[in-house]
Design a protein around this motif. Sequence first.
Motif, PDB file in Angstrom:
ATOM      1  N   ARG A  40       0.855  -1.191   0.000  1.00 47.21           N
ATOM      2  CA  ARG A  40       0.000   0.000   0.000  1.00 47.21           C
ATOM      3  C   ARG A  40       0.894   1.246   0.000  1.00 47.21           C
ATOM      4  N   MET A  41       1.190   1.753  -1.210  1.00 40.92           N
ATOM      5  CA  MET A  41       2.061   2.917  -1.330  1.00 40.92           C
ATOM      6  C   MET A  41       1.319   4.209  -1.017  1.00 40.92           C
ATOM      7  N   PHE A  42      -0.002   4.186  -1.186  1.00 42.50           N
ATOM      8  CA  PHE A  42      -0.841   5.313  -0.792  1.00 42.50           C
ATOM      9  C   PHE A  42      -2.243   4.775  -0.534  1.00 42.50           C
ATOM     10  N   GLN A  43      -3.004   5.490   0.252  1.00 40.07           N
ATOM     11  CA  GLN A  43      -4.362   5.061   0.577  1.00 40.07           C
ATOM     12  C   GLN A  43      -5.289   5.293  -0.614  1.00 40.07           C
ATOM     13  N   PRO A  44      -6.228   4.388  -0.843  1.00 38.04           N
ATOM     14  CA  PRO A  44      -7.176   4.573  -1.946  1.00 38.04           C
ATOM     15  C   PRO A  44      -8.002   5.841  -1.753  1.00 38.04           C
ATOM     16  N   SER A  45      -8.335   6.478  -2.851  1.00 38.80           N
ATOM     17  CA  SER A  45      -9.162   7.680  -2.782  1.00 38.80           C
ATOM     18  C   SER A  45     -10.545   7.317  -2.250  1.00 38.80           C
ATOM     19  N   TYR A 179      -0.932  -1.025  -9.003  1.00 38.80           N
ATOM     20  CA  TYR A 179      -1.584   0.289  -8.897  1.00 38.80           C
ATOM     21  C   TYR A 179      -2.842   0.299  -9.755  1.00 38.80           C
ATOM     22  N   ALA A 180      -3.874   0.982  -9.260  1.00 38.17           N
ATOM     23  CA  ALA A 180      -5.134   1.079  -9.989  1.00 38.17           C
ATOM     24  C   ALA A 180      -5.570   2.538 -10.041  1.00 38.17           C
ATOM     25  N   TYR A 181      -6.056   2.955 -11.211  1.00 31.27           N
ATOM     26  CA  TYR A 181      -6.478   4.342 -11.413  1.00 31.27           C
ATOM     27  C   TYR A 181      -7.775   4.362 -12.221  1.00 31.27           C
ATOM     28  N   LEU A 182      -8.623   5.330 -11.925  1.00 31.98           N
ATOM     29  CA  LEU A 182      -9.798   5.580 -12.758  1.00 31.98           C
ATOM     30  C   LEU A 182      -9.501   6.778 -13.645  1.00 31.98           C
ATOM     31  N   TRP A 191      -9.176   9.037  -9.694  1.00 34.26           N
ATOM     32  CA  TRP A 191      -9.174   8.180  -8.495  1.00 34.26           C
ATOM     33  C   TRP A 191      -7.935   7.307  -8.569  1.00 34.26           C
ATOM     34  N   ARG A 192      -7.435   6.878  -7.393  1.00 34.12           N
ATOM     35  CA  ARG A 192      -6.290   5.979  -7.407  1.00 34.12           C
ATOM     36  C   ARG A 192      -6.296   5.059  -6.184  1.00 34.12           C
ATOM     37  N   GLY A 193      -5.672   3.897  -6.345  1.00 32.90           N
ATOM     38  CA  GLY A 193      -5.523   2.941  -5.263  1.00 32.90           C
ATOM     39  C   GLY A 193      -4.272   2.111  -5.497  1.00 32.90           C
ATOM     40  N   LEU A 205     -14.585   1.839  -5.053  1.00 32.03           N
ATOM     41  CA  LEU A 205     -14.089   1.999  -6.423  1.00 32.03           C
ATOM     42  C   LEU A 205     -15.240   1.898  -7.416  1.00 32.03           C
ATOM     43  N   VAL A 206     -16.064   0.887  -7.258  1.00 31.86           N
ATOM     44  CA  VAL A 206     -17.195   0.688  -8.164  1.00 31.86           C
ATOM     45  C   VAL A 206     -18.143   1.878  -8.110  1.00 31.86           C
TER      46      VAL A 206
END
Length: 217
Positions: A40-45, A179-182, A191-193, A205-206
């Motif tokens: 977890r490099m940063f907290q999800p938005s 890493y995940a981004y919208l 958005w990022r996670g 996220l959904v």
Amino acid sequence: MKLFEIFDKEKAEERKRDIQEEMKRGYFDDFKDLKETQGRMFQPSEQLYPAGTSPHLPPLAVMEPGGAEVMFPPPQGSLRVALLCIAFRAGAEDKLESWSEPYRDGLQGCSGARWFDLSLVESAVMSIWPFKQMILRSGLTAPAAPSEVCLLQREPIFHFGDATEIRRALGMTNRLTGYAYLIDGKGRVRWRGSGQATAAEAENLVSCARELHSAGD
């Protein structure tokens, strides 16, 4: 000519500093961070970033599994919302699935929703034949059955070579996690996670993806 020489020298110095920075941080540093943070490099938005202040995804030359080279993100108007999953190593796949599977299930039937899996291949060795062809071939999947045509399909893409710009722009400091981004229709990161998603985070996220799809800006 003098002016161009000055610019070239400055660019060379900047590149030299980048290489030195990369050499200071190696695999073991990433592994230590991974162990301490669980990827977890940063907290999800918790919500979408405002459109007016959201950064644009840097243009990136990518290759499709069939070998065609295209630019990413796609042209404006080709999507309403997209999940962009990014990995440097195969070990990040499980983490990325914790984001992509809920997104796939939650956005089924939403026209203009897309899902991209971006593999960043920085190794010079893996960027040449036959390794490059093997990597591209790994993204090939069997054609969807007639009953699956309407399903949201994974779109694998690959970038070979230096990825410094996109890594810095998206805050990807560790190559061992996922890493995940919208992305919205204008190529903005909304958005990022990172790391493994909890059930609540995946649900959020959904929700954000649906909101972005409905807005369609």
